[in-house]
Scaffold this motif. Sequence first.
Motif, PDB file in Angstrom:
ATOM      1  N   GLY A   1      53.166  25.046  37.316  1.00 59.88           N
ATOM      2  CA  GLY A   1      54.317  25.470  38.096  1.00 59.88           C
ATOM      3  C   GLY A   1      54.109  26.742  38.902  1.00 59.88           C
ATOM      4  N   SER A   2      52.877  27.206  39.033  1.00 60.98           N
ATOM      5  CA  SER A   2      52.623  28.471  39.743  1.00 60.98           C
ATOM      6  C   SER A   2      52.426  28.283  41.236  1.00 60.98           C
ATOM      7  CB  SER A   2      51.400  29.165  39.145  1.00 60.98           C
ATOM      8  OG  SER A   2      50.247  28.349  39.256  1.00 60.98           O
ATOM      9  N   ARG A   3      52.419  27.050  41.692  1.00 63.53           N
ATOM     10  CA  ARG A   3      52.320  26.685  43.108  1.00 63.53           C
ATOM     11  C   ARG A   3      51.087  27.344  43.766  1.00 63.53           C
ATOM     12  NH1 ARG A   3      58.466  27.243  45.288  1.00 63.53           N
ATOM     13  NH2 ARG A   3      58.240  29.350  44.481  1.00 63.53           N
ATOM     14  N   MET A   4      51.160  27.618  45.056  1.00 64.94           N
ATOM     15  CA  MET A   4      49.978  28.149  45.744  1.00 64.94           C
ATOM     16  C   MET A   4      49.662  29.585  45.324  1.00 64.94           C
ATOM     17  SD  MET A   4      48.283  25.958  47.557  1.00 64.94           S
ATOM     18  CE  MET A   4      47.295  26.930  48.716  1.00 64.94           C
ATOM     19  N   TYR A   5      50.648  30.320  44.802  1.00 66.73           N
ATOM     20  CA  TYR A   5      50.349  31.620  44.211  1.00 66.73           C
ATOM     21  C   TYR A   5      49.275  31.448  43.139  1.00 66.73           C
ATOM     22  CZ  TYR A   5      54.144  34.592  45.997  1.00 66.73           C
ATOM     23  OH  TYR A   5      54.967  35.359  46.781  1.00 66.73           O
ATOM     24  N   GLY A   6      49.608  30.609  42.158  1.00 65.63           N
ATOM     25  CA  GLY A   6      48.690  30.399  41.049  1.00 65.63           C
ATOM     26  C   GLY A   6      47.377  29.797  41.493  1.00 65.63           C
ATOM     27  N   HIS A   7      47.442  28.876  42.452  1.00 65.83           N
ATOM     28  CA  HIS A   7      46.213  28.243  42.916  1.00 65.83           C
ATOM     29  C   HIS A   7      45.253  29.284  43.481  1.00 65.83           C
ATOM     30  CE1 HIS A   7      43.707  24.926  44.394  1.00 65.83           C
ATOM     31  NE2 HIS A   7      43.502  25.699  45.461  1.00 65.83           N
ATOM     32  N   GLY A   8      45.767  30.214  44.267  1.00 63.66           N
ATOM     33  CA  GLY A   8      44.913  31.254  44.824  1.00 63.66           C
ATOM     34  C   GLY A   8      44.351  32.173  43.761  1.00 63.66           C
ATOM     35  N   ILE A   9      45.189  32.568  42.793  1.00 62.81           N
ATOM     36  CA  ILE A   9      44.748  33.443  41.701  1.00 62.81           C
ATOM     37  C   ILE A   9      43.652  32.773  40.884  1.00 62.81           C
ATOM     38  CG2 ILE A   9      45.474  34.456  39.504  1.00 62.81           C
ATOM     39  CD1 ILE A   9      48.249  34.904  40.859  1.00 62.81           C
ATOM     40  N   ILE A  10      43.873  31.522  40.519  1.00 61.37           N
ATOM     41  CA  ILE A  10      42.904  30.785  39.705  1.00 61.37           C
ATOM     42  C   ILE A  10      41.597  30.594  40.455  1.00 61.37           C
ATOM     43  CG2 ILE A  10      42.451  28.579  38.547  1.00 61.37           C
ATOM     44  CD1 ILE A  10      45.644  28.439  38.303  1.00 61.37           C
ATOM     45  N   THR A  11      41.696  30.237  41.737  1.00 62.48           N
ATOM     46  CA  THR A  11      40.494  30.026  42.540  1.00 62.48           C
ATOM     47  C   THR A  11      39.717  31.327  42.686  1.00 62.48           C
ATOM     48  OG1 THR A  11      41.669  28.304  43.782  1.00 62.48           O
ATOM     49  CG2 THR A  11      39.610  29.130  44.720  1.00 62.48           C
ATOM     50  N   LEU A  12      40.416  32.437  42.913  1.00 59.70           N
ATOM     51  CA  LEU A  12      39.736  33.728  42.999  1.00 59.70           C
ATOM     52  C   LEU A  12      39.015  34.047  41.691  1.00 59.70           C
ATOM     53  CD1 LEU A  12      39.092  36.424  44.365  1.00 59.70           C
ATOM     54  CD2 LEU A  12      41.344  37.261  43.598  1.00 59.70           C
ATOM     55  N   MET A  13      39.668  33.823  40.580  1.00 61.54           N
ATOM     56  CA  MET A  13      39.029  34.085  39.296  1.00 61.54           C
ATOM     57  C   MET A  13      37.756  33.258  39.140  1.00 61.54           C
ATOM     58  SD  MET A  13      38.423  32.720  36.052  1.00 61.54           S
ATOM     59  CE  MET A  13      39.650  31.443  35.783  1.00 61.54           C
ATOM     60  N   LEU A  14      37.815  31.979  39.504  1.00 65.35           N
ATOM     61  CA  LEU A  14      36.640  31.115  39.364  1.00 65.35           C
ATOM     62  C   LEU A  14      35.501  31.580  40.267  1.00 65.35           C
ATOM     63  CD1 LEU A  14      38.340  27.583  39.159  1.00 65.35           C
ATOM     64  CD2 LEU A  14      37.316  28.901  37.286  1.00 65.35           C
ATOM     65  N   THR A  15      35.824  32.059  41.462  1.00 70.96           N
ATOM     66  CA  THR A  15      34.762  32.568  42.332  1.00 70.96           C
ATOM     67  C   THR A  15      34.096  33.791  41.722  1.00 70.96           C
ATOM     68  OG1 THR A  15      36.221  34.036  43.626  1.00 70.96           O
ATOM     69  CG2 THR A  15      35.962  31.771  44.412  1.00 70.96           C
ATOM     70  N   GLU A  16      34.882  34.628  41.063  1.00 62.35           N
ATOM     71  CA  GLU A  16      34.330  35.832  40.456  1.00 62.35           C
ATOM     72  C   GLU A  16      33.549  35.523  39.175  1.00 62.35           C
ATOM     73  OE1 GLU A  16      34.738  39.189  41.937  1.00 62.35           O
ATOM     74  OE2 GLU A  16      34.956  37.626  43.450  1.00 62.35           O
ATOM     75  N   MET A  17      33.873  34.425  38.519  1.00 61.04           N
ATOM     76  CA  MET A  17      33.185  34.048  37.289  1.00 61.04           C
ATOM     77  C   MET A  17      31.992  33.120  37.520  1.00 61.04           C
ATOM     78  SD  MET A  17      34.511  35.564  34.650  1.00 61.04           S
ATOM     79  CE  MET A  17      34.612  36.979  35.764  1.00 61.04           C
ATOM     80  N   LEU A  18      31.824  32.627  38.738  1.00 63.81           N
ATOM     81  CA  LEU A  18      30.709  31.724  39.023  1.00 63.81           C
ATOM     82  C   LEU A  18      29.384  32.437  38.745  1.00 63.81           C
ATOM     83  CD1 LEU A  18      29.942  28.928  40.089  1.00 63.81           C
ATOM     84  CD2 LEU A  18      29.876  29.885  42.384  1.00 63.81           C
ATOM     85  N   GLY A  19      28.603  31.861  37.864  1.00 62.32           N
ATOM     86  CA  GLY A  19      27.351  32.468  37.442  1.00 62.32           C
ATOM     87  C   GLY A  19      27.483  33.318  36.197  1.00 62.32           C
ATOM     88  N   MET A  20      28.707  33.493  35.691  1.00 64.99           N
ATOM     89  CA  MET A  20      28.942  34.311  34.504  1.00 64.99           C
ATOM     90  C   MET A  20      29.191  33.458  33.256  1.00 64.99           C
ATOM     91  SD  MET A  20      29.033  37.497  35.747  1.00 64.99           S
ATOM     92  CE  MET A  20      29.191  38.217  37.386  1.00 64.99           C
ATOM     93  N   GLY A  21      29.091  32.146  33.406  1.00 66.48           N
ATOM     94  CA  GLY A  21      29.372  31.264  32.285  1.00 66.48           C
ATOM     95  C   GLY A  21      28.407  31.467  31.127  1.00 66.48           C
ATOM     96  N   VAL A  22      28.827  31.021  29.959  1.00 65.74           N
ATOM     97  CA  VAL A  22      27.993  31.206  28.766  1.00 65.74           C
ATOM     98  C   VAL A  22      26.941  30.116  28.635  1.00 65.74           C
ATOM     99  CG1 VAL A  22      29.865  32.378  27.555  1.00 65.74           C
ATOM    100  CG2 VAL A  22      29.597  29.909  27.285  1.00 65.74           C
ATOM    101  N   SER A  23      27.016  29.087  29.504  1.00 62.33           N
ATOM    102  CA  SER A  23      26.054  27.996  29.455  1.00 62.33           C
ATOM    103  C   SER A  23      25.942  27.355  30.828  1.00 62.33           C
ATOM    104  CB  SER A  23      26.494  26.932  28.432  1.00 62.33           C
ATOM    105  OG  SER A  23      27.697  26.305  28.859  1.00 62.33           O
TER     106      SER A  23
END
Length: 388
Positions: free
Chosen positions: A143-165
């Motif tokens: 239910g976070s609409r495009m607000y949440g979509h942008g926040i989540i996508t930004l987080m994933l871009t910042e975590m890309l390459g930081m995964g544990v596997s």
Amino acid sequence: MNPQTIPFQQTSGTMANDLNKRCNQFVYNRIVVTLISITIGLTLGLHPVLAQQPSENPYQKDRVDQAVDKAIAYLVSQQRENGAITSRSADTAMSSLAIMAMASVGHQPSDDTPTGRAMNRALNFVLQADRQDDQGYYGRGDGSRMYGHGIITLMLTEMLGMGVSDQQDAAIHDRLQRAIDLILAAQQVPKRSGHQGGWRYEPNANDADLSVSVWQVMALRSAKNDGLQVPVKAIDDAIEYLRNSYSSPLEPDGQPRDPVAGFSYTPGGGPSFAMTAAGLLAMQVCGQYESPLVTGAADWLLEHPPKWDQRFCLYGTYYFAQGMHGRGEEHAKTARQQVEEMLLSHQQADGSWVAENGEERSRGGVYGTSMAVLSLSVKYHYLPIYQR
């Protein structure tokens, strides 16, 4: 959170190299900050041997460090059995904000610490298949609409390459590409005059507002930093939308009629603290560091600093802290002092922040605490998206 009411393809080897470089850069940033602090201590004679004061620890954590540690502990304490970190609704978006807050002060999901393990669990929660729909949209499920979509996508871009596997990194990349594709498609939906290039509450909206748009802009810029294909036109169109959102009319040569002005929620409106701070950071993220709009907005913000009881204080303070830091010199110094003084005086005993204004107060402690930590994180400056 409504401020008015509140063809990437790479070989596996290339992708691995990119991810390794990104992870190495993150670690490098941490090492550099540590070395700089030690060098400053030696230069100023603060080393315990040089100062001949063995009873004092010159590297003892200051008030900001202590406040951040308490805040991170609070966020970890709010984790649910399914891995989500949230105190109210929008569990995917709130978990993503919490992950970014932890990363912004130096934590990683691979750390063998309570915080690292909490980040890993929260990241796995966001990566669950049911969090994202068939179109790549994250905003419908929680239910976070495009607000949440942008926040989540930004987080994933910042975590890309930081995964544990390798498997987790591959999942981040898969979810991220689909999320970026949706942002690009939503931007291209025909919109009314002055709104093209921006985003609104839903992907198919024919209008735009700056509050939703800034999250998409940051996600696209960070994705581009990751090496994902983001068309230059997408950034150019976003810049044009930002220009339309500036409160001063622009002359034919692009210069604002008023040298000091702010940004408005929608084109044609008046400036506000939160939106001016958001516009400032968005312009910088798009590479427009020396734009007269950036200069004018930063000067406007010096005249209109954050106030704890104002509407959307925490939301605006996050953009204010990061944007003024990017401006540098007196803007950065003044803003950091204002942000630290305000936030440290309003932290709860349990380490959380809960906004005083009703629009943000209803979002709960995870939201408020994450935004506060992201605001204080200019002291550490680990996340690549905020680095010039």
